[in-house]
Motif scaffolding. Sequence first.
Motif, PDB file in Angstrom:
ATOM      1  N   ILE A 115     -40.532  -9.825   7.455  1.00 33.76           N
ATOM      2  CA  ILE A 115     -41.676 -10.587   7.398  1.00 33.76           C
ATOM      3  C   ILE A 115     -42.747  -9.688   7.675  1.00 33.76           C
ATOM      4  O   ILE A 115     -43.701  -9.532   6.936  1.00 33.76           O
ATOM      5  N   ASN A 116     -42.509  -8.557   8.670  1.00 35.15           N
ATOM      6  CA  ASN A 116     -43.339  -7.561   8.916  1.00 35.15           C
ATOM      7  C   ASN A 116     -43.309  -6.242   8.386  1.00 35.15           C
ATOM      8  O   ASN A 116     -44.250  -5.354   8.464  1.00 35.15           O
ATOM      9  N   ARG A 117     -42.532  -6.411   7.469  1.00 35.14           N
ATOM     10  CA  ARG A 117     -42.545  -5.037   6.440  1.00 35.14           C
ATOM     11  C   ARG A 117     -41.899  -3.793   7.268  1.00 35.14           C
ATOM     12  O   ARG A 117     -42.517  -2.532   6.979  1.00 35.14           O
ATOM     13  N   ASP A 118     -41.354  -3.907   8.454  1.00 40.61           N
ATOM     14  CA  ASP A 118     -40.964  -2.721   9.174  1.00 40.61           C
ATOM     15  C   ASP A 118     -39.592  -2.012   8.935  1.00 40.61           C
ATOM     16  O   ASP A 118     -39.147  -1.316   9.329  1.00 40.61           O
ATOM     17  N   GLY A 119     -38.931  -2.654   7.801  1.00 42.65           N
ATOM     18  CA  GLY A 119     -37.630  -2.056   7.314  1.00 42.65           C
ATOM     19  C   GLY A 119     -36.486  -2.847   7.859  1.00 42.65           C
ATOM     20  O   GLY A 119     -35.536  -2.625   7.723  1.00 42.65           O
ATOM     21  N   PHE A 120     -36.824  -3.831   8.691  1.00 43.09           N
ATOM     22  CA  PHE A 120     -35.658  -4.450   9.565  1.00 43.09           C
ATOM     23  C   PHE A 120     -35.726  -5.781   9.139  1.00 43.09           C
ATOM     24  O   PHE A 120     -36.857  -6.563   9.245  1.00 43.09           O
ATOM     25  N   LEU A 121     -34.652  -6.632   8.890  1.00 45.80           N
ATOM     26  CA  LEU A 121     -34.509  -8.080   8.619  1.00 45.80           C
ATOM     27  C   LEU A 121     -34.794  -8.939   9.799  1.00 45.80           C
ATOM     28  O   LEU A 121     -34.226  -8.691  10.834  1.00 45.80           O
ATOM     29  N   ASP A 122     -35.891  -9.763   9.642  1.00 43.33           N
ATOM     30  CA  ASP A 122     -36.286 -10.835  10.764  1.00 43.33           C
ATOM     31  C   ASP A 122     -35.360 -12.069  10.290  1.00 43.33           C
ATOM     32  O   ASP A 122     -34.898 -12.206   9.268  1.00 43.33           O
ATOM     33  N   VAL A 123     -35.320 -13.061  11.031  1.00 41.44           N
ATOM     34  CA  VAL A 123     -34.834 -14.488  10.974  1.00 41.44           C
ATOM     35  C   VAL A 123     -35.798 -15.484  10.989  1.00 41.44           C
ATOM     36  O   VAL A 123     -36.351 -15.604  12.209  1.00 41.44           O
ATOM     37  N   VAL A 124     -35.993 -16.441   9.973  1.00 39.17           N
ATOM     38  CA  VAL A 124     -36.611 -17.804   9.980  1.00 39.17           C
ATOM     39  C   VAL A 124     -35.779 -18.681  10.111  1.00 39.17           C
ATOM     40  O   VAL A 124     -34.715 -19.057   9.472  1.00 39.17           O
ATOM     41  N   LEU A 125     -36.246 -19.534  11.268  1.00 36.93           N
ATOM     42  CA  LEU A 125     -35.612 -20.837  11.446  1.00 36.93           C
ATOM     43  C   LEU A 125     -36.686 -21.866  11.606  1.00 36.93           C
ATOM     44  O   LEU A 125     -37.798 -21.718  11.236  1.00 36.93           O
ATOM     45  N   ASN A 126     -36.310 -23.335  12.041  1.00 40.84           N
ATOM     46  CA  ASN A 126     -37.209 -24.232  12.220  1.00 40.84           C
ATOM     47  C   ASN A 126     -38.354 -24.035  13.174  1.00 40.84           C
ATOM     48  O   ASN A 126     -38.186 -23.780  14.353  1.00 40.84           O
ATOM     49  N   GLN A 127     -39.577 -23.846  12.599  1.00 37.57           N
ATOM     50  CA  GLN A 127     -40.946 -23.843  13.369  1.00 37.57           C
ATOM     51  C   GLN A 127     -40.981 -22.514  14.231  1.00 37.57           C
ATOM     52  O   GLN A 127     -41.692 -22.142  15.251  1.00 37.57           O
TER      53      GLN A 127
END
Length: 423
Positions: A115-127
């Motif tokens: 999400i923040n384009r820093d090269g590391f995968l973030d994780v989206v969950l509920n809210q």
Amino acid sequence: MWKRNQHKHVFILAGISFFLILCGMSIAEETSAANTNMKWTHFTVADPLPGNGWGTGGIPLADFDGDGDLDVVVSRRETQTAYWFERKNDSTWTRHTMGVSEGLAGALGAAAIDINRDGFLDVVLNQVWFENPGSLADKPDRPWPVHPFEGGGHDIIAADIDGDKHPDIVTYHGTVISWFDTSASLKRTDIGQGEPNHGGIAPRGAADLDGDGDVDIVIPRYWFENPGQSGKEWPRHEWPHLAVENASYGTSMRAWIADINSDGQNDIVYSDCDTGWSHVYWVENLGRGKAWVRHKLPDPPTAPGDVPGTGSFHSLGVADFDGDGDPDIFAGEQEDPDTYMTAQGKLAMKPAGLKERGVIWLHTKGPKPVFTPVVIQVDHPGWHDAALGDVDGDGDIDIVSKIWNKDGPTYHVDYWRNDRIKR
């Protein structure tokens, strides 16, 4: 009593039949000679999971620590906590706490996105979305910063909606489909709505259906045409979805868009879910989304002495599992023992006594694709959501799965290694 070996059970398809041996139970099913190179090995990722209550969110499968192999994320409703499981080797996965959020009390869908384009995968969950701290290789227990997020629900997927080469977040729960622009601070845009559904876009119900190069979205009965320009309405079109009557939790499906018959047009693969008596279909795209033909895949065979019927095919995926160059279709039945909805005149989540199965429909080329169901697993551990990926880096597609509501002694996460015989 159900006991699971920490390391593995091995499933081999040989000759024109195969024998699956698990926990003292065996099953033999017909299959074709083309299946003789198939073999699956089971490993435990986590058993038991933290907490005792039902409900797990996830299951993103990605390299979160940058070590070159795939890790997995699962959240628990009861603990309101998200965890990532670091793969050390096939039989050893180390649990780390990502963080805590009240939104996880209602979590089911999830997606891995930078999400923040820093090269590391973030994780989206509920809210909520958890920011990958970027130093997990050296500090795997470092907390992930927690960010509030107004979306969520049953289905959360990643797709590049605006064509800027950056995946966005797409959510669907109930009636409304929304997308959140990762290039604009997660600005929300509502795409459209269908009829009240329990779910319908996960795990991969977003891709180009009309051949114009942008990402369209499918839900039960309708697909939405990407207008290709911000601010314009998404036209809604019908396709021949067949709902299960008196479904346990109402109409719900898992969707995967892929070119099944290699004609250059993306088709829709879907499985009924969140209800007993589910089926799996591929819906052939005959005219850039304007004409369709629905094809029902044969239900998996029932072994002698087992209960006939099907459960909820809540796990779905499309990949070339046997290495012959054709897309095969995977679906797995939930473990859930739910029956209370029968008092309301609805179907149980599965016929009483049914042993949940993991199934791969192997694709045979011809004038029309032919799919042969091959059962790779019977009874525990069951399948709620599953993710596909090359976990062990050997060039073929493996499966990682979780459950939702146990009908065995524990909540667990499982890894199924594809050990097909290379030719």
